[in-house]
Design a protein around this motif. Sequence first.
Motif, PDB file in Angstrom:
ATOM      1  N   ASP A  48     -10.335 -16.277  11.559  1.00 19.25           N
ATOM      2  CA  ASP A  48      -9.240 -16.604  12.798  1.00 19.25           C
ATOM      3  C   ASP A  48      -7.782 -16.211  12.308  1.00 19.25           C
ATOM      4  OD1 ASP A  48      -9.536 -18.507  10.604  1.00 19.25           O
ATOM      5  OD2 ASP A  48      -8.861 -20.158  12.031  1.00 19.25           O
ATOM      6  N   LYS A  49      -7.700 -15.747  10.966  1.00 23.74           N
ATOM      7  CA  LYS A  49      -6.405 -15.408  10.321  1.00 23.74           C
ATOM      8  C   LYS A  49      -6.195 -14.034  10.287  1.00 23.74           C
ATOM      9  CE  LYS A  49      -5.350 -20.061   8.194  1.00 23.74           C
ATOM     10  NZ  LYS A  49      -5.186 -20.727   7.035  1.00 23.74           N
ATOM     11  N   SER A  50      -7.149 -13.201  10.798  1.00 28.87           N
ATOM     12  CA  SER A  50      -7.038 -11.774  10.169  1.00 28.87           C
ATOM     13  C   SER A  50      -5.911 -11.244  10.513  1.00 28.87           C
ATOM     14  CB  SER A  50      -8.409 -11.208  11.071  1.00 28.87           C
ATOM     15  OG  SER A  50      -8.301 -10.005  10.725  1.00 28.87           O
ATOM     16  N   GLU A  51      -5.376 -11.428  11.794  1.00 28.26           N
ATOM     17  CA  GLU A  51      -4.427 -10.386  11.983  1.00 28.26           C
ATOM     18  C   GLU A  51      -3.138 -10.810  11.106  1.00 28.26           C
ATOM     19  OE1 GLU A  51      -3.315 -10.012  16.075  1.00 28.26           O
ATOM     20  OE2 GLU A  51      -5.513 -10.052  16.763  1.00 28.26           O
ATOM     21  N   THR A  52      -2.981 -12.017  10.840  1.00 33.35           N
ATOM     22  CA  THR A  52      -1.849 -12.683  10.332  1.00 33.35           C
ATOM     23  C   THR A  52      -1.826 -11.937   8.672  1.00 33.35           C
ATOM     24  OG1 THR A  52      -1.515 -14.696  11.468  1.00 33.35           O
ATOM     25  CG2 THR A  52      -0.559 -14.837   9.407  1.00 33.35           C
ATOM     26  N   ILE A  53      -2.965 -12.228   8.299  1.00 35.88           N
ATOM     27  CA  ILE A  53      -3.254 -11.852   6.860  1.00 35.88           C
ATOM     28  C   ILE A  53      -2.902 -10.370   6.617  1.00 35.88           C
ATOM     29  CG2 ILE A  53      -4.961 -11.376   4.857  1.00 35.88           C
ATOM     30  CD1 ILE A  53      -6.190 -14.316   6.042  1.00 35.88           C
ATOM     31  N   MET A  54      -3.535  -9.465   7.628  1.00 31.67           N
ATOM     32  CA  MET A  54      -3.487  -8.094   7.547  1.00 31.67           C
ATOM     33  C   MET A  54      -1.932  -7.660   7.561  1.00 31.67           C
ATOM     34  SD  MET A  54      -6.380  -7.241   6.425  1.00 31.67           S
ATOM     35  CE  MET A  54      -6.395  -5.402   6.803  1.00 31.67           C
ATOM     36  N   GLU A  55      -1.220  -8.370   8.346  1.00 32.46           N
ATOM     37  CA  GLU A  55       0.216  -8.192   8.435  1.00 32.46           C
ATOM     38  C   GLU A  55       1.028  -8.442   7.229  1.00 32.46           C
ATOM     39  OE1 GLU A  55       3.662  -6.225   9.784  1.00 32.46           O
ATOM     40  OE2 GLU A  55       1.568  -5.919  10.610  1.00 32.46           O
ATOM     41  N   ALA A  56       0.650  -9.671   6.692  1.00 29.60           N
ATOM     42  CA  ALA A  56       1.220 -10.169   5.400  1.00 29.60           C
ATOM     43  C   ALA A  56       1.070  -9.120   4.229  1.00 29.60           C
ATOM     44  CB  ALA A  56       0.805 -11.543   5.092  1.00 29.60           C
ATOM     45  N   ARG A  58       0.111  -5.896   4.558  1.00 29.84           N
ATOM     46  CA  ARG A  58       0.934  -4.740   4.757  1.00 29.84           C
ATOM     47  C   ARG A  58       2.436  -4.880   4.145  1.00 29.84           C
ATOM     48  NH1 ARG A  58      -0.191  -0.806   8.529  1.00 29.84           N
ATOM     49  NH2 ARG A  58      -1.517  -2.361   9.557  1.00 29.84           N
ATOM     50  N   LYS A  59       2.834  -5.693   4.664  1.00 33.56           N
ATOM     51  CA  LYS A  59       4.496  -6.077   4.205  1.00 33.56           C
ATOM     52  C   LYS A  59       4.465  -6.253   2.562  1.00 33.56           C
ATOM     53  CE  LYS A  59       5.859  -8.260   8.393  1.00 33.56           C
ATOM     54  NZ  LYS A  59       6.463  -9.757   9.188  1.00 33.56           N
ATOM     55  N   LEU A  60       3.551  -6.873   1.939  1.00 30.04           N
ATOM     56  CA  LEU A  60       3.452  -7.193   0.507  1.00 30.04           C
ATOM     57  C   LEU A  60       3.212  -5.703  -0.144  1.00 30.04           C
ATOM     58  CD1 LEU A  60       3.242  -9.036  -1.898  1.00 30.04           C
ATOM     59  CD2 LEU A  60       0.806  -8.976  -1.798  1.00 30.04           C
ATOM     60  N   ALA A  61       2.256  -4.955   0.341  1.00 31.16           N
ATOM     61  CA  ALA A  61       2.072  -3.609  -0.181  1.00 31.16           C
ATOM     62  C   ALA A  61       3.444  -2.844  -0.064  1.00 31.16           C
ATOM     63  CB  ALA A  61       1.007  -2.894   0.416  1.00 31.16           C
ATOM     64  N   ASN A  62       3.953  -2.718   1.143  1.00 32.36           N
ATOM     65  CA  ASN A  62       5.112  -1.938   1.441  1.00 32.36           C
ATOM     66  C   ASN A  62       6.229  -2.427   0.259  1.00 32.36           C
ATOM     67  OD1 ASN A  62       3.739  -0.122   3.335  1.00 32.36           O
ATOM     68  ND2 ASN A  62       4.492  -1.457   5.057  1.00 32.36           N
ATOM     69  N   LYS A  63       6.430  -3.612   0.276  1.00 39.24           N
ATOM     70  CA  LYS A  63       7.378  -4.138  -0.659  1.00 39.24           C
ATOM     71  C   LYS A  63       7.433  -3.606  -2.083  1.00 39.24           C
ATOM     72  CE  LYS A  63       9.727  -8.235  -2.136  1.00 39.24           C
ATOM     73  NZ  LYS A  63       9.738  -9.652  -2.223  1.00 39.24           N
ATOM     74  N   ILE A  64       6.046  -3.432  -2.501  1.00 40.34           N
ATOM     75  CA  ILE A  64       5.973  -3.111  -3.944  1.00 40.34           C
ATOM     76  C   ILE A  64       5.608  -1.598  -4.034  1.00 40.34           C
ATOM     77  CG2 ILE A  64       4.208  -3.333  -5.814  1.00 40.34           C
ATOM     78  CD1 ILE A  64       3.476  -6.314  -4.748  1.00 40.34           C
ATOM     79  N   GLU A  65       4.855  -0.991  -3.135  1.00 37.40           N
ATOM     80  CA  GLU A  65       4.860   0.228  -3.297  1.00 37.40           C
ATOM     81  C   GLU A  65       4.979   0.895  -1.900  1.00 37.40           C
ATOM     82  OE1 GLU A  65       4.638   3.726  -4.301  1.00 37.40           O
ATOM     83  OE2 GLU A  65       3.755   2.533  -6.076  1.00 37.40           O
ATOM     84  N   PRO A  66       6.371   1.046  -1.597  1.00 36.03           N
ATOM     85  CA  PRO A  66       6.691   1.598  -0.204  1.00 36.03           C
ATOM     86  C   PRO A  66       6.155   3.101   0.247  1.00 36.03           C
ATOM     87  CG  PRO A  66       8.597   1.767  -1.658  1.00 36.03           C
ATOM     88  CD  PRO A  66       7.387   0.913  -2.254  1.00 36.03           C
ATOM     89  N   GLU A  67       5.763   3.891  -0.787  1.00 39.44           N
ATOM     90  CA  GLU A  67       5.326   5.187  -0.721  1.00 39.44           C
ATOM     91  C   GLU A  67       3.970   5.091  -0.082  1.00 39.44           C
ATOM     92  OE1 GLU A  67       7.255   7.932  -0.558  1.00 39.44           O
ATOM     93  OE2 GLU A  67       8.920   6.649  -0.953  1.00 39.44           O
ATOM     94  N   ALA A  68       3.202   4.202  -0.498  1.00 37.50           N
ATOM     95  CA  ALA A  68       1.686   4.074  -0.131  1.00 37.50           C
ATOM     96  C   ALA A  68       1.593   3.939   1.420  1.00 37.50           C
ATOM     97  CB  ALA A  68       1.099   2.845  -0.947  1.00 37.50           C
ATOM     98  N   GLU A  69       0.457   4.654   2.014  1.00 38.43           N
ATOM     99  CA  GLU A  69       0.175   4.405   3.360  1.00 38.43           C
ATOM    100  C   GLU A  69      -0.814   3.350   3.543  1.00 38.43           C
ATOM    101  OE1 GLU A  69      -1.335   6.971   7.202  1.00 38.43           O
ATOM    102  OE2 GLU A  69      -0.527   7.969   5.325  1.00 38.43           O
ATOM    103  N   PHE A  70      -0.935   2.463   4.269  1.00 35.01           N
ATOM    104  CA  PHE A  70      -1.524   1.271   4.450  1.00 35.01           C
ATOM    105  C   PHE A  70      -2.465   1.703   5.556  1.00 35.01           C
ATOM    106  CE2 PHE A  70      -2.681  -2.983   6.009  1.00 35.01           C
ATOM    107  CZ  PHE A  70      -2.768  -3.869   4.616  1.00 35.01           C
ATOM    108  N   LYS A  71      -3.847   1.916   5.440  1.00 36.17           N
ATOM    109  CA  LYS A  71      -4.856   2.314   6.403  1.00 36.17           C
ATOM    110  C   LYS A  71      -5.990   1.244   6.400  1.00 36.17           C
ATOM    111  CE  LYS A  71      -4.097   7.257   6.402  1.00 36.17           C
ATOM    112  NZ  LYS A  71      -4.874   8.466   6.278  1.00 36.17           N
ATOM    113  N   ILE A  72      -6.156   0.471   7.438  1.00 28.50           N
ATOM    114  CA  ILE A  72      -7.283  -0.344   7.601  1.00 28.50           C
ATOM    115  C   ILE A  72      -8.606   0.476   7.917  1.00 28.50           C
ATOM    116  CG2 ILE A  72      -8.309  -2.169   8.906  1.00 28.50           C
ATOM    117  CD1 ILE A  72      -5.244  -3.173   9.451  1.00 28.50           C
ATOM    118  N   LEU A  73      -9.589   0.365   6.914  1.00 30.14           N
ATOM    119  CA  LEU A  73     -10.636   1.190   7.135  1.00 30.14           C
ATOM    120  C   LEU A  73     -11.924   0.237   7.925  1.00 30.14           C
ATOM    121  CD1 LEU A  73     -10.995   2.723   3.638  1.00 30.14           C
ATOM    122  CD2 LEU A  73     -10.094   3.676   5.762  1.00 30.14           C
ATOM    123  N   ARG A  74     -11.877  -1.047   7.659  1.00 28.69           N
ATOM    124  CA  ARG A  74     -12.803  -1.791   8.216  1.00 28.69           C
ATOM    125  C   ARG A  74     -12.279  -3.440   7.915  1.00 28.69           C
ATOM    126  NH1 ARG A  74     -18.506  -3.000   5.815  1.00 28.69           N
ATOM    127  NH2 ARG A  74     -17.682  -2.365   3.984  1.00 28.69           N
TER     128      ARG A  74
END
Length: 74
Positions: A48-56, A58-74
Motif C-alpha cells: 500500500d506504500k509502493s508509490e511513496t517508497i519508490m519515489e523516496a 529515487r530521490k535518495l539515490a539521486n541525492k547520493i549518486e546523481p549520475e545513476a539512472e533509476f529504472k524500475i524493473l519489477r
Amino acid sequence: MKRIVKLEGLCCANCAAKIEEGVKKLSGVESASLSFMTQRLTMEIEEDKSETIMEAARKLANKIEPEAEFKILR
C-alpha cells in the motif's frame, strides 16, 4: 511486495552501501539489498506504500549518486 530497481551508472561500492542503508530506513521497507556488481536494488516493501517508497528511494539515490539512472524493473 518485491520491487527491483536497476541503478545504471552506479560509480562505487561506497555509494551503493549508502543508498542501501538509506532505503532500509524508509517507512514501509521491510528489507533492501543493493548489489554494486549487478547494480540492482531489491526491496521487500508494504504494497500500500509502493508509490511513496519508490519515489523516496529515487530521490535518495539521486541525492547520493546523481549520475545513476533509476529504472524500475519489477
